[in-house]
Design a protein around this motif. Structure first.
Motif, short mmCIF file in Angstrom:
data_model
loop_
_atom_site.label_atom_id
_atom_site.label_comp_id
_atom_site.label_asym_id
_atom_site.label_seq_id
_atom_site.Cartn_x
_atom_site.Cartn_y
_atom_site.Cartn_z
N SER A 30 5.89 -3.98 -1.64
CA SER A 30 4.60 -3.31 -1.49
C SER A 30 4.07 -2.82 -2.84
O SER A 30 4.82 -2.48 -3.75
N ASN A 31 2.74 -2.83 -2.93
CA ASN A 31 2.05 -2.39 -4.13
C ASN A 31 0.69 -1.85 -3.68
O ASN A 31 -0.29 -2.59 -3.64
N ILE A 32 0.66 -0.60 -3.31
CA ILE A 32 -0.51 0.00 -2.67
C ILE A 32 -1.28 0.87 -3.65
O ILE A 32 -0.70 1.68 -4.35
N THR A 33 -2.59 0.67 -3.69
CA THR A 33 -3.46 1.55 -4.47
C THR A 33 -4.31 2.35 -3.50
O THR A 33 -5.06 1.78 -2.71
N GLU A 34 -4.15 3.65 -3.53
CA GLU A 34 -4.90 4.55 -2.64
C GLU A 34 -6.34 4.67 -3.12
O GLU A 34 -6.67 4.31 -4.26
N THR A 38 -4.21 6.50 -7.01
CA THR A 38 -2.76 6.59 -7.13
C THR A 38 -2.11 5.36 -6.50
O THR A 38 -2.66 4.77 -5.58
N ARG A 39 -0.97 5.00 -7.05
CA ARG A 39 -0.26 3.83 -6.56
C ARG A 39 1.04 4.26 -5.89
O ARG A 39 1.67 5.22 -6.32
N SER A 40 1.43 3.51 -4.86
CA SER A 40 2.69 3.78 -4.18
C SER A 40 3.29 2.46 -3.73
O SER A 40 2.64 1.42 -3.78
N PRO A 44 5.32 0.05 -7.81
CA PRO A 44 5.14 1.25 -8.63
C PRO A 44 6.42 2.09 -8.74
O PRO A 44 6.68 2.68 -9.80
#
Length: 84
Positions: A30-34, A38-40, A44
């Motif tokens: 997973s590579n999530i950008t809110e 912010t990234r989670s 990251p």
């Protein structure tokens, strides 16, 4: 004998239904950008680690090798199971 350092975890296969909406589990790291920037997620969280990490994904029969730069390689999960 060589020692390989790293971490691994699994991403389940299948889907889940919540309030009538069905979502499938993500198989790759997973590579999530809110919305606030912010990234989670897996990629990251690999930041600053001096080794690669692995996601075992039975839903697509793959092992994803990743680090903070993203996915570096993939290979069949069936091959991973035979490593001695």
């Amino acid at each position: 004998m060589n020692t390989v350092k790293g971490t691994f975890h699994t991403h389940p296969s299948g889907s889940v239904t919540n309030n009538g909406a069905t979502s499938s589990f993500i198989q790759e790291p997973s590579n999530i950008t809110e919305s606030n920037g912010t990234r989670s997620g897996d990629i990251p969280n690999a930041q600053g680690k001096p080794y690669n990490s692995y996601v075992l994904s039975p839903g697509v029969n793959k092992v994803f090798i990743y680090n903070a730069s993203g996915v570096q390689a993939t290979f069949p999960l069936t091959q991973f199971r035979t490593i001695k």
